[in-house]
Design an enzyme around this catalytic site. Structure first.
Site, short mmCIF file in Angstrom:
data_model
loop_
_atom_site.label_atom_id
_atom_site.label_comp_id
_atom_site.label_asym_id
_atom_site.label_seq_id
_atom_site.Cartn_x
_atom_site.Cartn_y
_atom_site.Cartn_z
N ASN A 57 0.72 -0.94 0.09
CA ASN A 57 -0.01 0.35 0.02
C ASN A 57 0.75 1.26 -0.03
O ASN A 57 1.98 1.35 0.72
CB ASN A 57 -0.69 0.21 1.13
N GLU A 59 0.49 5.34 0.77
CA GLU A 59 -0.74 6.42 0.90
C GLU A 59 0.06 7.64 0.33
O GLU A 59 1.06 8.15 -0.03
CB GLU A 59 -0.42 5.88 2.25
N GLU A 70 -3.32 -4.19 -2.94
CA GLU A 70 -3.55 -5.26 -3.98
C GLU A 70 -3.57 -4.94 -5.97
O GLU A 70 -2.65 -5.51 -6.18
CB GLU A 70 -4.83 -5.74 -4.11
N CYS A 107 -10.57 -4.40 -0.62
CA CYS A 107 -11.96 -3.56 -0.05
C CYS A 107 -12.05 -4.21 -1.60
O CYS A 107 -11.73 -4.34 -1.92
CB CYS A 107 -10.64 -1.75 -0.85
#
Length: 158
Positions: A57, A59, A70, A107
């Site tokens: 990830n 950010e 992902e 998600c």
């Protein structure tokens, strides 16, 4: 609607290949840039040529400019190995803020991207959700997560 998955008490119950992919997801977390959430996520994608592509990830202070692990891994695989099928994706997470007691799920946008790749290759993607030092959930295909997923075959046709 049924959600079909296999639950394992730990990583040692997995096949050698699945265990290795989960460990690759753990390695992927090392490159996580998560100063805001402090929630590190790693993903590892196994391709049909046996290549493993990692993602973490990323950010950004300008929310929602970041990207989930992902999608980083899936897009990297799609960009660098466009002809290869995606066989399996392993996902794991960690944080110093609290203890994770079970695997984290992807998600909605990440599941939609997985679904698109499944449609493209006409084959389900196996998903391994790994809780470090805990359970592993194994799901065959995104349909178990998104039984009514969005997909329109006529889009993109001129």
């Amino acid at each position: 609607m049924n959600i079909a998955y296999e639950a394992y008490a730990g990583i040692d119950e997995l096949s050698t290949q699945d265990k290795q992919l989960c460990l690759e997801a753990v390695k992927a977390m090392e490159s996580s840039y998560s100063p805001y959430s402090k929630f590190r996520v790693g993903a590892a994608v196994l391709l049909s040529n046996k290549q493993v592509v990692r993602g973490s990830n990323q950010e950004n202070a300008a929310y929602p400019s970041g990207l989930c692990a992902e999608r980083v891994a899936l897009f990297a695989a799609g960009a660098n190995f466009p002809e290869e099928e995606i066989l399996t994706i392993a996902v794991t997470a960690s944080t110093q803020e609290f203890q994770l007691l079970r695997p984290v799920t992807s998600c909605g946008p990440c599941l939609q991207v997985m679904a698109e790749y499944e449609q493209k290759q006409n084959k389900p993607i196996e998903v391994l959700l790994y809780c470090i030092n805990g359970e592993v959930w194994k799901v065959k295909g995104v349909n178990s997560f998104l039984p009514m997923m969005f997909f329109e075959k006529r889009l993109g046709k001129g």
